[in-house]
Structures are given as structure tokens and as C-alpha cells.
Design a protein around this motif. Structure first.
Motif, PDB file in Angstrom:
ATOM      1  N   SER A  60     -14.536   1.462  -5.246  1.00 22.34           N
ATOM      2  CA  SER A  60     -13.180   1.529  -5.806  1.00 22.34           C
ATOM      3  C   SER A  60     -12.089   1.214  -4.804  1.00 22.34           C
ATOM      4  O   SER A  60     -10.916   1.433  -5.083  1.00 22.34           O
ATOM      5  N   GLY A  61     -12.455   0.752  -3.623  1.00 24.46           N
ATOM      6  CA  GLY A  61     -11.456   0.351  -2.647  1.00 24.46           C
ATOM      7  C   GLY A  61     -11.141   1.415  -1.619  1.00 24.46           C
ATOM      8  O   GLY A  61     -11.923   2.328  -1.369  1.00 24.46           O
TER       9      GLY A  61
ATOM     10  N   ASP B  83      -6.961   4.678  -6.151  1.00 22.33           N
ATOM     11  CA  ASP B  83      -5.914   5.525  -6.736  1.00 22.33           C
ATOM     12  C   ASP B  83      -6.383   6.943  -7.017  1.00 22.33           C
ATOM     13  O   ASP B  83      -5.664   7.900  -6.780  1.00 22.33           O
TER      14      ASP B  83
ATOM     15  N   TYR C 131      -1.350   4.571  -0.042  1.00 19.76           N
ATOM     16  CA  TYR C 131      -1.283   3.302  -0.755  1.00 19.76           C
ATOM     17  C   TYR C 131      -2.530   2.478  -0.493  1.00 19.76           C
ATOM     18  O   TYR C 131      -3.056   2.469   0.617  1.00 19.76           O
ATOM     19  N   GLY C 132      -2.989   1.809  -1.545  1.00 19.16           N
ATOM     20  CA  GLY C 132      -4.157   0.937  -1.461  1.00 19.16           C
ATOM     21  C   GLY C 132      -4.758   0.776  -2.837  1.00 19.16           C
ATOM     22  O   GLY C 132      -4.174   1.169  -3.849  1.00 19.16           O
ATOM     23  N   THR C 133      -5.942   0.216  -2.887  1.00 17.23           N
ATOM     24  CA  THR C 133      -6.596  -0.023  -4.172  1.00 17.23           C
ATOM     25  C   THR C 133      -7.289   1.218  -4.722  1.00 17.23           C
ATOM     26  O   THR C 133      -7.619   1.260  -5.903  1.00 17.23           O
TER      27      THR C 133
END
Length: 172
Positions: A36-37, A52, A48-50
Motif C-alpha cells: 500500500s505504499g 493513508d 504524507y505519501g501513498t
């Protein structure tokens, strides 16, 4: 301090990265999931980022500037209705039961498809089919994450472990 393999076994009111990791302040620097990043902590600006939201079924790699304690509150996960989807190859898995459990029982339903499991600090074990899991990792524990190698895709549903039961193999 440094990198930590973590998971959690509760259903928090807020499962967003900012909600779960916000209490760590600037000590938490970065978090990565398998699929999921990732997200980076920008201090007063938040994460912040991919990545969540965080899930109870996953393990996360979190980088800390210094040692800290992460407390996540919520209702206990209903283990029987929380399957972990597994891919062939390596899986970053969480541990959803509320109590430690023996490796043989925890992974019994995987059969011969479960090949190898590694923890960050408690060692590893290999599945020898009818002979069971052997290695230095004998007990899975809440809050820790694990790297599980699978021969084929599958699904893992942990059994419930009684908190009052004693395992002969538990750590001293």
C-alpha cells in the motif's frame, strides 16, 4: 530507534496514519507497507505519501529517530472474521490475536504452503511438513510483524489463543 516491524490487533477509532502514529510526534520518521505504499512524517505538517490507512492484517516497517512506545487503542480484532490474504512468495503479515500463540498452532491451516517465517528479533522457523515448524521462532506475539514465505497463494485465519494457557516453548 531505527527500523521496527510492527502490527496491531485492535480496531482503532481512526485508522489513518496521522491518527495512529500522531502520538509519536517527530520521533517517527517513515512507515512502509508491503503493497500500500509508504508515508513520511513532515512534523507539524503531518504524514504524507501513498499510505493513508493502516490495517490489522499487515506488518509495517516504521523508522524511529529514537526509542518510543506506540499505544494503539480500540476494540480487539475478531480473529475468526479477519482473514489475511496471502500471495505466493513473501508476505508482510500482522498478528491479530490478543495473546501470544505457538507457531505450530498459529500457522497450522497453511499446511505445506507455508514455507518459512521470520521475525525482526525472535529468529525464524522453517516448515518441515509433517514434522512441523522448526527454528528459533516458536511463539508469535501481539504488536510484532512477521515475514511469511508461501509456496502458493492462500488465506490465514489465526486461532484464538487463551491468555491463561501456558506454552512449554514460551520465552522465559
Amino acid at each position: 530507534a531505527g527500523y521496527n516491524w510492527i502490527s496491531f490487533n485492535v480496531e482503532p477509532e481512526d485508522n489513518f496514519v496521522n491518527g495512529i502514529l500522531g502520538a509519536l510526534g517527530d520521533e517517527a520518521l517513515f512507515i512502509q507497507s508491503q503493497a500500500s505504499g509508504s508515508a513520511t512524517n513532515y512534523g507539524a505538517y503531518g504524514w504524507y505519501g501513498t499510505l493513508d490507512t493502516l490495517s490489522q492484517t499487515d506488518m509495517y516497517l516504521i523508522e524511529m529517530a529514537s526509542a518510543a512506545t506506540l499505544t494503539i487503542t480500540g476494540l480487539p480484532v475478531d480473529v475468526a472474521t479477519t482473514p489475511i490474504a496471502l500471495i505466493a512468495g513473501y508476505n508482510w503479515i500482522g498478528y491479530t490475536p490478543q495473546n501470544p500463540g505457538g507457531l505450530d498452532n498459529a500457522l497450522a491451516e497453511l499446511g505445506d504452503d507455508g514455507l518459512f517465517i521470520q521475525s525482526q528479533a525472535d529468529g525464524s522457523s522453517t516448515n518441515y511438513g509433517d514434522y512441523g515448524w522448526y527454528g528459533t521462532l516458536v511463539t508469535l506475539e501481539p504488536g510484532k510483524g512477521y515475514l511469511l514465505e508461501m509456496a502458493a497463494a492462500g488465506e490465514l485465519v489465526y486461532p484464538e489463543f487463551d491468555g491463561l494457557a501456558r506454552l512449554a516453548e514460551n520465552k522465559q
